[in-house]
Write a protein that holds these residues in place. Sequence first.
Motif, PDB file in Angstrom:
ATOM      1  N   GLU A  37       0.820  -1.212   0.000  1.00 52.92           N
ATOM      2  CA  GLU A  37       0.000   0.000   0.000  1.00 52.92           C
ATOM      3  C   GLU A  37       0.856   1.266   0.000  1.00 52.92           C
ATOM      4  O   GLU A  37       0.450   2.297  -0.521  1.00 52.92           O
ATOM      5  CB  GLU A  37      -0.943   0.022   1.207  1.00 52.92           C
ATOM      6  CG  GLU A  37      -1.930   1.168   1.155  1.00 52.92           C
ATOM      7  CD  GLU A  37      -3.021   1.083   2.197  1.00 52.92           C
ATOM      8  OE1 GLU A  37      -3.671   2.115   2.452  1.00 52.92           O
ATOM      9  OE2 GLU A  37      -3.227  -0.004   2.763  1.00 52.92           O
ATOM     10  N   LYS A 196      -5.944  10.339  -1.365  1.00 51.41           N
ATOM     11  CA  LYS A 196      -6.784  10.040  -2.517  1.00 51.41           C
ATOM     12  C   LYS A 196      -6.250  10.735  -3.760  1.00 51.41           C
ATOM     13  O   LYS A 196      -5.655  11.808  -3.685  1.00 51.41           O
ATOM     14  CB  LYS A 196      -8.229  10.496  -2.256  1.00 51.41           C
ATOM     15  CG  LYS A 196      -8.942   9.722  -1.156  1.00 51.41           C
ATOM     16  CD  LYS A 196     -10.407  10.125  -1.071  1.00 51.41           C
ATOM     17  CE  LYS A 196     -11.136   9.304  -0.025  1.00 51.41           C
ATOM     18  NZ  LYS A 196     -12.576   9.659   0.049  1.00 51.41           N
ATOM     19  N   ARG A 221      -6.806   4.041  -4.017  1.00 49.06           N
ATOM     20  CA  ARG A 221      -5.897   3.443  -3.062  1.00 49.06           C
ATOM     21  C   ARG A 221      -6.564   2.202  -2.488  1.00 49.06           C
ATOM     22  O   ARG A 221      -7.778   2.021  -2.557  1.00 49.06           O
ATOM     23  CB  ARG A 221      -5.564   4.433  -1.940  1.00 49.06           C
ATOM     24  CG  ARG A 221      -4.934   5.716  -2.419  1.00 49.06           C
ATOM     25  CD  ARG A 221      -3.558   5.491  -3.006  1.00 49.06           C
ATOM     26  NE  ARG A 221      -2.613   5.118  -1.975  1.00 49.06           N
ATOM     27  CZ  ARG A 221      -1.587   4.310  -2.165  1.00 49.06           C
ATOM     28  NH1 ARG A 221      -1.379   3.770  -3.361  1.00 49.06           N
ATOM     29  NH2 ARG A 221      -0.765   4.030  -1.182  1.00 49.06           N
ATOM     30  N   LYS A 222      -5.777   1.327  -1.883  1.00 42.88           N
ATOM     31  CA  LYS A 222      -6.255   0.044  -1.398  1.00 42.88           C
ATOM     32  C   LYS A 222      -7.397   0.198  -0.409  1.00 42.88           C
ATOM     33  O   LYS A 222      -8.421  -0.485  -0.492  1.00 42.88           O
ATOM     34  CB  LYS A 222      -5.124  -0.740  -0.760  1.00 42.88           C
ATOM     35  CG  LYS A 222      -5.507  -2.122  -0.261  1.00 42.88           C
ATOM     36  CD  LYS A 222      -4.288  -2.854   0.255  1.00 42.88           C
ATOM     37  CE  LYS A 222      -4.637  -4.257   0.698  1.00 42.88           C
ATOM     38  NZ  LYS A 222      -5.488  -4.284   1.883  1.00 42.88           N
TER      39      LYS A 222
END
Length: 228
Positions: A37, A196, A221-222
């Motif tokens: 991430e 974001k 994003r994850k």
Amino acid sequence: MSNSSENVLPVTQRTKIRRVPQRGQYERQVIYDILDEGLVCHIAFAVDNQPFVIPTAYGRVADRLYIHGSPASRMLRSLQNGIEVCVTVTLLDGLVLARSAFHHSMNYRSVVIFGTAITVENSEEKLVALHAFTEHVMSGRWAEVRPPSFLELQGTLVLSLPLDEASAKVRSDPPLDDEADYSLPVWAGVLPLQQKAAAPIPDPRLHSGITLPNYVHNYTRKYEREEQ
């Protein structure tokens, strides 16, 4: 103290979490998820007794972390000589606002890795590493762009660091105030923080008629994907 399970890394004197040890995690998947991430790592090393901490991009393939750059880079030149390094990645998840100034904190997920990086000489492994860098930044990008040329590949130094000695530390809790402070008329809680993507900005030299790829248009994003 150690754990021989293949899913849990051995706990060493360097990776053992001593302060608030209950936040320490040694499971490989937890460590891998944080690395996957994150986007930037910080590499700490010493040259001639001078300490350095350098931020850089990275990519992970299985149980190895790859970093790359120009052979002229002082950091990469130093690391390929086999010196010990410490690599950290931190994800900031929220601000923890307590009733007292003393107990303010942050919620985070972090990984610390120790080891010795080695130079990747094999061209095939270099390509695997460069593919990992590109896909780590933007999944789906490698298949669309021009791959590295022979000269670009020769002019790129790639280092590999085994993920054999690492640990994670995670805080995801509300404020922990002194018992007497819970009666104070002060708002307390967690302010979540998220990274974001904003609207894409096209290159001024982009040819007309080239549309925005779906992997850019739909980029998340994850944690955003997990919330959907």
